[in-house]
Enzyme design. Structure first.
Site, PDB file in Angstrom:
ATOM      1  N   ASP A   1      51.946  43.119  37.313  1.00  0.00           N
ATOM      2  CA  ASP A   1      51.576  44.198  36.357  1.00  0.00           C
ATOM      3  C   ASP A   1      50.715  45.268  37.020  1.00  0.00           C
ATOM      4  O   ASP A   1      50.232  46.194  36.349  1.00  0.00           O
ATOM      5  CB  ASP A   1      50.874  43.601  35.126  1.00  0.00           C
ATOM      6  CG  ASP A   1      49.472  43.079  35.457  1.00  0.00           C
ATOM      7  OD1 ASP A   1      48.747  42.761  34.500  1.00  0.00           O
ATOM      8  OD2 ASP A   1      49.110  42.972  36.650  1.00  0.00           O
TER       9      ASP A   1
ATOM     10  N   ALA B   1      47.388  36.225  38.895  1.00  0.00           N
ATOM     11  CA  ALA B   1      46.190  35.671  38.243  1.00  0.00           C
ATOM     12  C   ALA B   1      45.117  36.752  38.175  1.00  0.00           C
ATOM     13  O   ALA B   1      45.180  37.755  38.894  1.00  0.00           O
ATOM     14  CB  ALA B   1      45.640  34.483  39.035  1.00  0.00           C
TER      15      ALA B   1
ATOM     16  N   TYR C   1      37.282  30.430  35.661  1.00  0.00           N
ATOM     17  CA  TYR C   1      38.315  30.586  36.692  1.00  0.00           C
ATOM     18  C   TYR C   1      38.626  29.236  37.328  1.00  0.00           C
ATOM     19  O   TYR C   1      39.799  28.850  37.457  1.00  0.00           O
ATOM     20  CB  TYR C   1      37.831  31.580  37.755  1.00  0.00           C
ATOM     21  CG  TYR C   1      38.709  31.649  38.979  1.00  0.00           C
ATOM     22  CD1 TYR C   1      38.395  30.922  40.137  1.00  0.00           C
ATOM     23  CD2 TYR C   1      39.849  32.439  38.991  1.00  0.00           C
ATOM     24  CE1 TYR C   1      39.202  30.985  41.264  1.00  0.00           C
ATOM     25  CE2 TYR C   1      40.650  32.508  40.115  1.00  0.00           C
ATOM     26  CZ  TYR C   1      40.321  31.786  41.243  1.00  0.00           C
ATOM     27  OH  TYR C   1      41.129  31.834  42.365  1.00  0.00           O
TER      28      TYR C   1
HETATM   29  P1  NAD Z   1      45.051  39.856  43.880  1.00  0.00           P
HETATM   30  O1  NAD Z   1      44.267  40.292  42.680  1.00  0.00           O
HETATM   31  O2  NAD Z   1      45.337  40.821  44.951  1.00  0.00           O
HETATM   32  O3  NAD Z   1      46.458  39.219  43.408  1.00  0.00           O
HETATM   33  C1  NAD Z   1      46.749  38.899  42.067  1.00  0.00           C
HETATM   34  C2  NAD Z   1      48.025  39.645  41.705  1.00  0.00           C
HETATM   35  O4  NAD Z   1      48.427  39.246  40.404  1.00  0.00           O
HETATM   36  C3  NAD Z   1      47.807  41.170  41.684  1.00  0.00           C
HETATM   37  O5  NAD Z   1      48.861  41.809  42.340  1.00  0.00           O
HETATM   38  C4  NAD Z   1      47.794  41.502  40.187  1.00  0.00           C
HETATM   39  O6  NAD Z   1      48.249  42.803  39.909  1.00  0.00           O
HETATM   40  C5  NAD Z   1      48.714  40.411  39.648  1.00  0.00           C
HETATM   41  N1  NAD Z   1      48.453  40.099  38.227  1.00  0.00           N
HETATM   42  C6  NAD Z   1      47.254  39.862  37.645  1.00  0.00           C
HETATM   43  N2  NAD Z   1      47.420  39.652  36.323  1.00  0.00           N
HETATM   44  C7  NAD Z   1      48.759  39.744  36.074  1.00  0.00           C
HETATM   45  C8  NAD Z   1      49.564  39.628  34.913  1.00  0.00           C
HETATM   46  N3  NAD Z   1      49.009  39.384  33.711  1.00  0.00           N
HETATM   47  N4  NAD Z   1      50.905  39.764  35.035  1.00  0.00           N
HETATM   48  C9  NAD Z   1      51.474  40.035  36.249  1.00  0.00           C
HETATM   49  N5  NAD Z   1      50.760  40.174  37.392  1.00  0.00           N
HETATM   50  C10 NAD Z   1      49.422  40.016  37.295  1.00  0.00           C
HETATM   51  O7  NAD Z   1      44.293  38.579  44.443  1.00  0.00           O
HETATM   52  P2  NAD Z   1      44.697  37.589  45.616  1.00  0.00           P
HETATM   53  O8  NAD Z   1      43.427  37.295  46.330  1.00  0.00           O
HETATM   54  O9  NAD Z   1      45.896  38.066  46.341  1.00  0.00           O
HETATM   55  O10 NAD Z   1      45.086  36.247  44.781  1.00  0.00           O
HETATM   56  C11 NAD Z   1      46.422  35.771  44.719  1.00  0.00           C
HETATM   57  C12 NAD Z   1      46.362  34.362  44.141  1.00  0.00           C
HETATM   58  O11 NAD Z   1      45.647  33.500  45.028  1.00  0.00           O
HETATM   59  C13 NAD Z   1      45.620  34.284  42.796  1.00  0.00           C
HETATM   60  O12 NAD Z   1      46.279  33.311  41.984  1.00  0.00           O
HETATM   61  C14 NAD Z   1      44.235  33.780  43.185  1.00  0.00           C
HETATM   62  O13 NAD Z   1      43.587  33.099  42.125  1.00  0.00           O
HETATM   63  C15 NAD Z   1      44.605  32.844  44.305  1.00  0.00           C
HETATM   64  N6  NAD Z   1      43.502  32.572  45.226  1.00  0.00           N
HETATM   65  C16 NAD Z   1      42.967  33.593  45.964  1.00  0.00           C
HETATM   66  C17 NAD Z   1      41.933  33.301  46.866  1.00  0.00           C
HETATM   67  C18 NAD Z   1      41.278  34.385  47.698  1.00  0.00           C
HETATM   68  O14 NAD Z   1      40.295  34.058  48.385  1.00  0.00           O
HETATM   69  N7  NAD Z   1      41.746  35.615  47.675  1.00  0.00           N
HETATM   70  C19 NAD Z   1      41.485  31.979  46.994  1.00  0.00           C
HETATM   71  C20 NAD Z   1      42.041  30.992  46.169  1.00  0.00           C
HETATM   72  C21 NAD Z   1      43.065  31.294  45.302  1.00  0.00           C
HETATM   73  C1  UD2 Z   2      36.101  31.778  44.702  1.00  0.00           C
HETATM   74  C2  UD2 Z   2      36.874  30.659  45.400  1.00  0.00           C
HETATM   75  C3  UD2 Z   2      38.054  31.223  46.162  1.00  0.00           C
HETATM   76  C4  UD2 Z   2      38.880  32.172  45.298  1.00  0.00           C
HETATM   77  C5  UD2 Z   2      37.979  33.205  44.636  1.00  0.00           C
HETATM   78  C6  UD2 Z   2      38.757  34.097  43.690  1.00  0.00           C
HETATM   79  C7  UD2 Z   2      35.155  29.012  45.948  1.00  0.00           C
HETATM   80  C8  UD2 Z   2      34.409  28.313  47.053  1.00  0.00           C
HETATM   81  N1  UD2 Z   2      36.014  29.986  46.363  1.00  0.00           N
HETATM   82  O1  UD2 Z   2      35.650  32.628  45.704  1.00  0.00           O
HETATM   83  O2  UD2 Z   2      38.856  30.096  46.557  1.00  0.00           O
HETATM   84  O3  UD2 Z   2      39.603  31.436  44.345  1.00  0.00           O
HETATM   85  O4  UD2 Z   2      36.973  32.562  43.894  1.00  0.00           O
HETATM   86  O5  UD2 Z   2      39.792  34.679  44.351  1.00  0.00           O
HETATM   87  O6  UD2 Z   2      34.998  28.736  44.787  1.00  0.00           O
HETATM   88  N2  UD2 Z   2      28.941  37.905  47.424  1.00  0.00           N
HETATM   89  C9  UD2 Z   2      27.840  38.653  47.838  1.00  0.00           C
HETATM   90  N3  UD2 Z   2      27.931  40.006  47.837  1.00  0.00           N
HETATM   91  C10 UD2 Z   2      29.067  40.653  47.420  1.00  0.00           C
HETATM   92  C11 UD2 Z   2      30.172  39.889  46.992  1.00  0.00           C
HETATM   93  C12 UD2 Z   2      30.090  38.504  47.007  1.00  0.00           C
HETATM   94  O7  UD2 Z   2      26.804  38.086  48.214  1.00  0.00           O
HETATM   95  O8  UD2 Z   2      29.061  41.909  47.430  1.00  0.00           O
HETATM   96  C13 UD2 Z   2      28.844  36.438  47.487  1.00  0.00           C
HETATM   97  C14 UD2 Z   2      29.188  35.728  46.188  1.00  0.00           C
HETATM   98  O9  UD2 Z   2      28.059  35.671  45.318  1.00  0.00           O
HETATM   99  C15 UD2 Z   2      29.588  34.352  46.729  1.00  0.00           C
HETATM  100  C16 UD2 Z   2      30.251  34.676  48.066  1.00  0.00           C
HETATM  101  O10 UD2 Z   2      29.814  35.990  48.427  1.00  0.00           O
HETATM  102  O11 UD2 Z   2      28.426  33.579  46.950  1.00  0.00           O
HETATM  103  C17 UD2 Z   2      31.760  34.677  48.004  1.00  0.00           C
HETATM  104  O12 UD2 Z   2      32.139  35.438  46.867  1.00  0.00           O
HETATM  105  P1  UD2 Z   2      33.669  35.878  46.652  1.00  0.00           P
HETATM  106  O13 UD2 Z   2      33.734  36.617  45.344  1.00  0.00           O
HETATM  107  O14 UD2 Z   2      34.221  36.499  47.875  1.00  0.00           O
HETATM  108  O15 UD2 Z   2      34.491  34.539  46.522  1.00  0.00           O
HETATM  109  P2  UD2 Z   2      34.126  33.147  45.791  1.00  0.00           P
HETATM  110  O16 UD2 Z   2      33.456  32.249  46.744  1.00  0.00           O
HETATM  111  O17 UD2 Z   2      33.565  33.387  44.435  1.00  0.00           O
END
Ligand code: NAD
Ligand code: UD2
Length: 314
Positions: free
Chosen positions: A35, A79, A145
């Site tokens: 989206d 998500a 989350y």
């Molecule tokens: P992101 O926000 O770039 O990706 C999420 C994508 O989902 C986006 O493109 C967004 O537009 C789309 N989206 C959100 N709501 C939607 C809806 N209602 N319908 C259709 N599309 C929708 O973030 P990301 O970091 O690429 O995360 C991708 C996945 O990996 C997520 O499920 C996230 O929870 C998971 N994840 C990410 C991390 C991380 O560190 N980035 C860690 C653990 C899990």
């Molecule tokens: C959680 C998950 C990760 C992923 C993410 C959502 C854990 C360990 N990790 O990430 O897997 O799912 O959620 O995509 O639960 N912070 C600062 N300054 C900033 C921004 C962040 O200090 O400007 C800190 C924040 O408070 C945290 C750390 O950096 O302590 C990491 O934060 P994040 O938002 O990058 O990711 P996190 O760990 O919440």
């Protein structure tokens, strides 16, 4: 794996996964349902001719069912991917992160999909004692989350046990790399810190900065996703996807200053609600069952991330 659907495929991780699928032998059709609420059309510009981008909401049951029907392999990444955002918007978080996951699984069974791979999260561990985190540890979710991601994993396992749907959950730790949006306050900390570094703006650390994370470069996550989609061992299983090494925010900021050759002391603010103190993955199960082998060090990953942020800044 011929007809693939990537929900959330216009996002940070999704757009890297799509690039990996374009380069994968035998993949004929790649559909993306997104989206564009945090993802961007431009994230897929380089591969636009290989991708069918369907702009829509995974909460739209009819649209979701139609897009699932066309796929044999589904990567479910869509998500609200932010701890704080699901605290500010608990209803949307539940609908998108959990209800839509359930709906996707129902459609996958109805349309006999071959396999569903789910983007789960290390957030499920919360502040459970013990490091590194192992998949058999008792979860301790600290945020809406984390609950939504943990419940999503449980649904995938149940759909494997009760309906025979091949499902795999990957507990991503903290993912960083190109196309992680540095402009969003909800984005990953390393993308925010990269933007601060290049703007010569002090970052704000929420808390002491001693909190630690297992930061994994996005290319290694794509490796895990592709392995999970093909491995005969994977159905019904859950795998940690990290590097097995953790760094504190203070340490990572030191590395970033050294890589950039600047000194920029951070500011400090109050700790964030829903935050986890320490996180580090035990990845022995993914190594032995999937052949997963993360290859990008934090220094190399930060160099590549900074290069992308530098190139994409206005
Ligand atoms: P992101 O926000 O770039 O990706 C999420 C994508 O989902 C986006 O493109 C967004 O537009 C789309 N989206 C959100 N709501 C939607 C809806 N209602 N319908 C259709 N599309 C929708 O973030 P990301 O970091 O690429 O995360 C991708 C996945 O990996 C997520 O499920 C996230 O929870 C998971 N994840 C990410 C991390 C991380 O560190 N980035 C860690 C653990 C899990
Ligand atoms: C959680 C998950 C990760 C992923 C993410 C959502 C854990 C360990 N990790 O990430 O897997 O799912 O959620 O995509 O639960 N912070 C600062 N300054 C900033 C921004 C962040 O200090 O400007 C800190 C924040 O408070 C945290 C750390 O950096 O302590 C990491 O934060 P994040 O938002 O990058 O990711 P996190 O760990 O919440």
């Amino acid at each position: 794996m011929r007809n693939v659907l990537v929900t959330g495929g216009a996002g940070f991780i999704g757009s890297s996964l799509v690039r990996g699928l374009v380069a994968t032998e035998g993949v004929e059709r790649i559909a993306v349902l997104d989206d564009l609420s945090s993802g961007k059309r431009e994230n897929l510009a380089e591969v636009a001719n290989r991708v069918e981008l369907i702009e829509g909401d995974v909460r739209d049951r009819e649209l979701l069912d139609r897009t699932v029907a066309g796929a044999d392999t589904i990567f479910h990444l869509a998500a609200i991917a932010s701890v704080p955002k699901t605290i500010e918007q608990p209803d949307a978080g539940h609908e998108v992160n959990l209800e839509a996951t359930f709906r996707l699984l129902r459609s996958a069974v109805d349309h006999r999909a071959r396999r569903v791979v789910f983007a789960a999260s290390a957030a499920a561990y919360g502040n459970a004692p013990g490091l590194p985190k192992r998949e058999d540890m008792t979860p301790d979710p600290q945020s809406p989350y984390a609950v939504q991601k943990l419940a999503g994993e449980m649904y995938l396992r149940t759909f494997f046990d009760c309906f025979g749907l091949e499902t795999v959950s990957l507990r991503f730790f903290n993912v960083y790399g190109p196309r992680q949006d540095p402009s969003s306050p909800y984005s990953g900390v390393l993308s925010i810190f990269s933007d601060c570094l290049l703007a010569r703006r002090a970052p704000t650390i929420f808390g002491t900065g001693e909190q630690s994370r297992d930061f994994i470069f996005v290319d290694d996550i794509v490796q895990a996703l592709l392995l999970a989609a093909r491995s005969p061992n994977a159905p019904g299983r859950l795998y940690n996807c990290g590097t097995g090494r953790r760094v504190s925010l203070l340490e990572v900021w030191e590395i970033m200053q050294r890589v950039e050759g600047v000194e920029l002391p951070p500011r400090f603010g109050p700790a964030r609600s829903g935050d986890v103190e320490h996180s580090e993955a035990d990845i022995s199960r993914a190594r032995s069952e999937l052949g997963f082998a993360p290859a990008v060090t934090i220094e190399e990953g930060l160099r590549r991330t900074l290069a992308w942020v530098r190139a994409s800044r206005p």
